[in-house]
Design a protein around this motif. Structure first.
Motif: not given
Length: 57
Positions: A42, A44-51
């Motif tokens: 989660t 990693e996904e949020e970092r990649a999405a910039g959230t």
């Protein structure tokens, strides 16, 4: 803190299978590992999405 979980028979079987295969000390240890991996994914996904990362990260 103790928390009870209800899981399907298939999930219970897998938890026990994983515990035996990996030599985990308990079913709780298997659940903690699963949650650690879910948190990591989660984040990693949020970092990649910039959230903004979830609270407590």
């Amino acid at each position: 803190m103790d928390t009870a979980l209800t899981v399907s028979p298939q999930d219970a079987f897998f938890i026990e299978y994983y515990r035996e295969k990996k030599g985990a000390k308990s079913r709780s240890a298997v659940i903690r590992e699963a949650l650690r991996l879910l948190r990591e994914t989660t984040l990693e996904e949020e970092r990649a999405a910039g959230t903004r990362p979830y609270p407590g990260s």
